[in-house]
Scaffold this motif. Sequence first.
Motif, PDB file in Angstrom:
ATOM      1  N   VAL A   1       0.818  -1.164   0.097  1.00 47.18           N
ATOM      2  CA  VAL A   1       0.001   0.046  -0.019  1.00 47.18           C
ATOM      3  C   VAL A   1       1.053   1.143   0.064  1.00 47.18           C
ATOM      4  N   LEU A   2       0.815   1.986  -0.901  1.00 42.08           N
ATOM      5  CA  LEU A   2       1.741   3.261  -1.008  1.00 42.08           C
ATOM      6  C   LEU A   2       0.739   4.724  -0.597  1.00 42.08           C
ATOM      7  N   GLY A   3       1.586   5.417  -0.001  1.00 42.59           N
ATOM      8  CA  GLY A   3       0.899   6.475   0.389  1.00 42.59           C
ATOM      9  C   GLY A   3       1.073   6.777   1.858  1.00 42.59           C
ATOM     10  N   PRO A   4       0.346   7.813   2.425  1.00 44.09           N
ATOM     11  CA  PRO A   4      -0.752   8.577   1.868  1.00 44.09           C
ATOM     12  C   PRO A   4      -0.190   9.609   1.092  1.00 44.09           C
ATOM     13  N   PHE A   5      -0.878  10.025  -0.014  1.00 42.07           N
ATOM     14  CA  PHE A   5      -0.915  11.107  -0.855  1.00 42.07           C
ATOM     15  C   PHE A   5      -1.744  12.137  -0.451  1.00 42.07           C
ATOM     16  N   LYS A   6      -1.340  13.313  -1.109  1.00 36.05           N
ATOM     17  CA  LYS A   6      -2.064  14.638  -0.999  1.00 36.05           C
ATOM     18  C   LYS A   6      -3.252  14.671  -1.822  1.00 36.05           C
TER      19      LYS A   6
END
Length: 83
Positions: free
Chosen positions: A57-62
């Motif tokens: 799971v990548l992120g978190p991203f804005k």
Amino acid sequence: MTALDVVINASGDVRMIYQEEIDPHSLGQPTIRRGSHVEPTANGSWTADLSPVSGPVLGPFKTRSLALAAEIDWLHQHWLLPN
């Protein structure tokens, strides 16, 4: 825009990250499967869950667009060209 890569192995199997520039039906009878789930979090950030292809799971991203870009980058680096 990312580069469009199409990988064809010796058996004629095709692997690509879907983009609308190429109709996968033009390459034969496609089997299309999800590579990830890009979803918002409870606090308004975005993650890219790559578990459908045994990824992290990548992120978190804005922003959603940053999560999508990270998803495509990971797929290019870790999934498109299997070992």
